[in-house]
Design a protein around this motif. Structure first.
Motif, short mmCIF file in Angstrom:
data_model
loop_
_atom_site.label_atom_id
_atom_site.label_comp_id
_atom_site.label_asym_id
_atom_site.label_seq_id
_atom_site.Cartn_x
_atom_site.Cartn_y
_atom_site.Cartn_z
N PHE A 33 35.55 18.17 25.18
CA PHE A 33 35.30 17.33 23.77
C PHE A 33 35.99 17.86 22.74
CE2 PHE A 33 32.78 16.82 20.25
CZ PHE A 33 32.74 15.21 19.95
N ARG A 34 35.88 19.06 22.73
CA ARG A 34 36.44 19.86 21.36
C ARG A 34 38.02 19.62 21.42
NH1 ARG A 34 32.53 25.11 20.71
NH2 ARG A 34 30.71 23.85 20.08
N GLU A 35 38.51 19.63 22.67
CA GLU A 35 39.70 19.54 22.89
C GLU A 35 40.29 18.14 22.51
OE1 GLU A 35 42.34 21.75 23.61
OE2 GLU A 35 43.83 20.50 24.12
N SER A 36 39.43 17.20 22.71
CA SER A 36 39.92 15.82 22.61
C SER A 36 40.05 15.39 20.98
CB SER A 36 38.81 14.82 23.22
OG SER A 36 37.76 14.70 22.40
N LEU A 37 39.70 16.42 20.10
CA LEU A 37 39.67 16.15 18.72
C LEU A 37 40.95 16.74 18.07
CD1 LEU A 37 36.06 16.96 17.94
CD2 LEU A 37 37.24 14.95 16.61
N THR A 38 41.70 17.40 19.15
CA THR A 38 43.22 17.99 18.63
C THR A 38 43.87 17.12 17.71
OG1 THR A 38 43.28 19.21 20.63
CG2 THR A 38 45.27 18.85 19.50
N PRO A 39 44.00 15.84 18.14
CA PRO A 39 44.94 14.75 17.04
C PRO A 39 44.46 14.83 15.82
CG PRO A 39 44.67 13.77 19.20
CD PRO A 39 43.79 14.99 19.35
N ALA A 40 43.10 15.02 15.54
CA ALA A 40 42.43 14.80 14.30
C ALA A 40 42.77 16.31 13.47
CB ALA A 40 41.01 14.49 14.34
N ARG A 41 42.62 17.13 14.19
CA ARG A 41 42.74 18.54 14.04
C ARG A 41 44.26 18.93 13.23
NH1 ARG A 41 40.59 20.47 18.25
NH2 ARG A 41 38.42 20.43 17.81
N LEU A 42 45.22 18.42 14.03
CA LEU A 42 46.52 18.50 13.67
C LEU A 42 47.02 17.66 12.37
CD1 LEU A 42 48.40 17.95 17.01
CD2 LEU A 42 48.25 19.95 15.97
N VAL A 43 46.31 16.46 12.29
CA VAL A 43 46.48 15.64 10.84
C VAL A 43 45.90 16.45 9.79
CG1 VAL A 43 45.96 13.65 9.86
CG2 VAL A 43 46.51 13.43 12.16
N LEU A 44 44.54 17.02 9.97
CA LEU A 44 43.97 17.74 8.82
C LEU A 44 44.58 18.87 8.73
CD1 LEU A 44 40.47 16.80 9.84
CD2 LEU A 44 41.66 15.52 7.98
N ARG A 45 45.58 19.54 9.34
CA ARG A 45 46.21 20.74 8.92
C ARG A 45 47.25 20.49 8.14
NH1 ARG A 45 48.82 23.42 14.12
NH2 ARG A 45 46.68 23.51 14.75
N ALA A 46 47.70 19.01 7.95
CA ALA A 46 48.65 18.64 7.07
C ALA A 46 48.27 17.80 5.76
CB ALA A 46 49.74 17.88 8.07
N GLN A 47 47.17 17.21 6.02
CA GLN A 47 46.73 16.33 4.81
C GLN A 47 45.05 16.43 4.86
OE1 GLN A 47 48.62 13.01 6.61
NE2 GLN A 47 46.63 11.95 7.13
N PRO A 48 44.50 16.52 3.65
CA PRO A 48 43.21 16.54 3.30
C PRO A 48 42.51 15.62 4.12
CG PRO A 48 44.13 16.13 1.49
CD PRO A 48 45.35 16.09 2.22
N TRP A 49 42.82 14.28 4.14
CA TRP A 49 41.88 13.28 4.75
C TRP A 49 42.77 12.68 5.77
CZ3 TRP A 49 37.03 13.68 3.42
CH2 TRP A 49 36.59 13.92 2.15
#
Lengths: 230, 230
Positions: free
Chosen positions: A158-174
């Motif tokens: 489950f936590r791994e499935s959030l990777t795309p959101a994590r990658l985005v939030l590394r680059a932009q605040p929202w």
């Protein structure tokens, strides 16, 4: 006249935990639109029969009735174009639909296995038999077995499935870029579901998603943070 | 003067199979910008040393050098605003970044396990030792074992991972809405990788993604369809 929204509630009518209803609570606040919520239970199908279907959220805006969270978000964007944008134009809307589909197909399925048994303890007694039988039919086993297996064997996935959101939030605040968009409300609402219905922590404390969630909880006067939790 | 793009090539210089380069080939065609591609191999690091890093795509547009497919897409959008939009404004761009991250984290990882051994047969002989050792270190086993396991045990999960795209394409013709956006080029480029490098069918023939892929292959005068396949 305020928009009326039928909102899934627990035995405590103040406990609101639907991931789809939370998406719309946030969307309404984003648009600055007042809302009057009506607590609704899974078995109150008659109460929303006027919408032609059996699930919440349902909104009534004057004479207009809209159901389905994605359709409601699109309705709000189209009918209140002068308010802050949720979707950022046709392409932003088209791309947000992908994030909506991802949340529904991937995140919801993963989160359910972590908290579905806890839901039984919080919902209205009249909903319990319906909830257990409909969900156990879907999973093919007891809710106890689903949740036990989920926490023991599926938390990392489950936590791994959030990777795309994590990658985005590394680059932009929202997810919406410099400021929140409906994409943020989709993810926030989805996570508000386990947060409100269970004390099980679906995310690791040091997950960057948690830092984003903390900021999202403060939006709109702390709308999400003030939510009653089971 | 045409934009120059360094493009991953096989032993046959006409075989172009990088998922990231394909995203940019489609983006350039979408913008109507002529391009002159330079065939490049994994071990040609000196040839792109001017870009300050070691991977393609790299573009040179007059005096400007840009690497990384996402950065190139954003550059093209910003510097050619009068051409057809790739990203649909700030929010469309923010949301597309999620689709880009999903393709990189989920799809690329899944597709690699289905075709990675086949890549060895198509790349330039000078790249073979580098490719095998770098990828086997990443996977912790031989490329033969990875691909055999992938095809035997992970094909269904790969196809399932495309569910969000499938749900979107049930509701709209392109990920970009009524017409293709860079979101389509992300998914198309990702799938063009196994399509060009292998004869293994990563998608079921009746998958709605295949119908969309067929339409995407016809875009820009059949740019994708005319690609040389291994």
């Amino acid at each position: 006249m305020a928009i009326v929204m039928y909102d899934l509630a627990g035995a405590d009518p103040a406990l609101r935990f639907s991931p789809y209803c939370w998406r719309i609570r946030m969307a309404l606040a984003h648009k600055g639109l007042p809302v009057e919520t009506v607590p609704w239970r899974f078995t109150d199908t008659d109460a929303i029969a006027f919408s032609g279907q059996g699930r919440v959220p349902v909104i009534r805006d004057g004479e207009t009735v809209v159901s389905d969270s994605w359709a409601i978000a699109c309705y709000l964007e189209e009918h209140y174009p002068d308010r802050p944008s949720l979707l950022g134009g046709a392409t932003g809307q088209a791309h947000a639909r992908f994030i909506n589909a991802w949340a529904d197909a991937v995140l919801m399925a993963g989160a359910a296995r972590l908290v579905v048994r806890d839901i039984l303890d919080a919902i209205d007694p009249k909903d319990v038999a319906y909830f257990r039988s409909s969900r156990e039919q879907r999973f093919g086993t007891t809710l106890e077995a689903v949740q036990e297996d989920g926490r023991a064997n599926r938390l990392a996935a489950f936590r791994e499935s959030l990777t795309p959101a994590r990658l985005v939030l590394r680059a932009q605040p929202w997810l919406g870029g410099d400021s929140p968009s409906y994409a943020d409300h989709i993810l926030f609402g989805t996570l508000q579901w386990p947060r409100c219905i269970s004390r099980f922590e679906v995310l690791a404390a040091d997950d960057p998603i948690v830092a984003w969630q903390q900021r999202a909880l403060d939006l709109y006067g702390g709308l999400g943070r003030s939510a009653v939790r089971a």
